[in-house]
Design a protein around this motif. Sequence first.
Motif: not given
Length: 249
Positions: A21-24, A108-109, A113-114, A132-133
Amino acid sequence: MANSRSGDSMTDRIVRVLDTFTTERTMQTATEIAARTGLPASSAHRIVGDLVAAGLLERDEDNRIRLGMRLWELALRGSSALRLRQAALPHMERVQTLIREHTQLAVLEHEEALFLERLSHPDAGANITRVAGRLPVHASSSGLVLLAHADPPIRERVLAGPLRAVARETVTGAATLRAMLTTIRRRGYVVAPGSIEAVSTGVAVPVRDHGEVVAALSVVLPRDSATAAAIDALLDAARAIEKDLNRSR
């Protein structure tokens, strides 16, 4: 957790399912999830079914799968990200009232960059960031601030490359990027025109918690906008956030 024949643990397989699952891509069929994980179809369908039963995934009337509300609920319990977002949001709103473009908070994740929060004006310019992107640390203004203040081993891994060009003006040379990071630490902010999108300029500052940089606060402006007011507003907000974080411990 028991291992599969391939050596993956059940935890590994669950993470592979959730990572599809992604933001898109917020909705998928179980068959699409199976294909994207590379897991055997029967295993992927079983894991999806178990996660739906636990409320971590949800199934709609068309049999499509999305992330479940219970997953969101669990993620917020005791989360350091929630504490940071709650401290930052009132001050982000003041920046947004002044700048009237995009105001963002990132951490930073895994060397990216999260983005935890984004406020946008209806008439604001272009911005590809999503809550969340993720964006590359060497390209985004928030990422550059986070990378400048990251532990040296993390910084060196990123500098070792490859440094992918997100836009024509993304810095992709290690020596140039290293010098830029030194300047960011000295100045306390970064202005990055055209690094993510040619039509935009990112401006970012570090956010500290008891002296340690834990986040970056940024605005995204139209390319030719003046940046002095944005820098001042971000620096003031970052100091206020640090005071609130210090009080909340």
